[in-house]
Design an enzyme around this catalytic site. Structure first.
Site, PDB file in Angstrom:
ATOM      1  N   HIS A   1     -10.310 -14.329   6.445  1.00 53.60           N
ATOM      2  CA  HIS A   1      -9.411 -13.399   5.746  1.00 53.60           C
ATOM      3  C   HIS A   1      -8.519 -14.099   4.725  1.00 53.60           C
ATOM      4  O   HIS A   1      -7.561 -13.501   4.236  1.00 53.60           O
ATOM      5  CB  HIS A   1      -8.525 -12.645   6.743  1.00 53.60           C
ATOM      6  CG  HIS A   1      -9.290 -11.710   7.628  1.00 53.60           C
ATOM      7  ND1 HIS A   1      -8.731 -11.118   8.715  1.00 53.60           N
ATOM      8  CD2 HIS A   1     -10.568 -11.259   7.582  1.00 53.60           C
ATOM      9  CE1 HIS A   1      -9.636 -10.349   9.312  1.00 53.60           C
ATOM     10  NE2 HIS A   1     -10.754 -10.428   8.638  1.00 53.60           N
TER      11      HIS A   1
ATOM     12  N   ILE B   1      -4.344 -13.642   0.899  1.00 55.54           N
ATOM     13  CA  ILE B   1      -4.558 -13.298   2.300  1.00 55.54           C
ATOM     14  C   ILE B   1      -4.882 -11.818   2.422  1.00 55.54           C
ATOM     15  O   ILE B   1      -4.137 -10.971   1.932  1.00 55.54           O
ATOM     16  CB  ILE B   1      -3.288 -13.608   3.121  1.00 55.54           C
ATOM     17  CG1 ILE B   1      -2.863 -15.060   2.932  1.00 55.54           C
ATOM     18  CG2 ILE B   1      -3.507 -13.269   4.599  1.00 55.54           C
ATOM     19  CD1 ILE B   1      -1.413 -15.328   3.336  1.00 55.54           C
ATOM     20  N   CYS B   2      -5.980 -11.513   3.097  1.00 59.31           N
ATOM     21  CA  CYS B   2      -6.365 -10.128   3.368  1.00 59.31           C
ATOM     22  C   CYS B   2      -5.896  -9.809   4.788  1.00 59.31           C
ATOM     23  O   CYS B   2      -6.558 -10.140   5.767  1.00 59.31           O
ATOM     24  CB  CYS B   2      -7.879  -9.972   3.243  1.00 59.31           C
ATOM     25  SG  CYS B   2      -8.468  -8.323   3.633  1.00 59.31           S
ATOM     26  N   LEU B   3      -4.728  -9.202   4.887  1.00 64.95           N
ATOM     27  CA  LEU B   3      -4.130  -8.877   6.178  1.00 64.95           C
ATOM     28  C   LEU B   3      -3.392  -7.557   6.038  1.00 64.95           C
ATOM     29  O   LEU B   3      -2.528  -7.423   5.160  1.00 64.95           O
ATOM     30  CB  LEU B   3      -3.168  -9.996   6.603  1.00 64.95           C
ATOM     31  CG  LEU B   3      -2.444  -9.831   7.928  1.00 64.95           C
ATOM     32  CD1 LEU B   3      -3.424  -9.825   9.101  1.00 64.95           C
ATOM     33  CD2 LEU B   3      -1.425 -10.945   8.107  1.00 64.95           C
TER      34      LEU B   3
END
Length: 155
Positions: free
Chosen positions: A86, A93-95
């Site tokens: 992620h 950041i893919c969150l």
């Protein structure tokens, strides 16, 4: 910056300075209420992150904490971008926590750092997100303007 954001960040900074941060999280600089830098370490023996320190950059808008901060990893000579499914190689950041859908004003800098620490601790996959090279090459959007699809909460 709006008065509410400044007041909230002032409170957060005061708390950090008076009670310190949890283990593995260190404030590097907070010279203003627009951009802060923190270092994080993974505290367990996860071999992917053993003995590494990672630099985070927080950018705050005038709408913080109603809007989430923009949080990215920063690459320095002694601070790599962590490998994680992620985390793109450019530090984005893919969150869901960092997006409008997952963010809540009760979150703060400390809780975001702890969530990222936990995300790294629980990871066992030594890989970048699918399409990392293309994303990094083609993306011109700021992280807050990217419409991520959150489909994998198991990493």
């Amino acid at each position: 910056m709006a008065g509410f954001a400044t007041k909230r960040l002032g409170k957060e900074l005061s708390k950090i300075n008076s009670t310190s941060l949890p283990p593995g999280i260190e404030l590097v600089s907070a010279d203003n209420f627009e951009e802060w830098f923190l270092d994080i370490r993974v505290l367990d023996n996860n071999p992917l992150y053993l003995n590494e320190i990672y630099r985070l950059k927080f950018r705050f808008s005038a709408q913080y904490p109603i809007e989430p901060p923009e949080v990215t990893f920063v690459k320095l000579a002694d601070r790599p971008i962590p490998i994680h499914p992620h985390i793109y190689s450019n530090g984005i950041i893919c969150l869901d926590l960092l997006g409008q859908q997952g963010w809540s004003p009760v979150q703060n800098v400390e809780s975001v750092c702890m969530s990222l620490q936990s995300m790294l601790t629980g990871n066992s996959r030594n890989e970048r997100p699918a399409g990392d090279e293309e994303f990094v090459r083609a993306n011109r959007l700021r992280p807050k303007d990217i419409d991520f699809y959150y489909d994998d909460n198991n990493v």
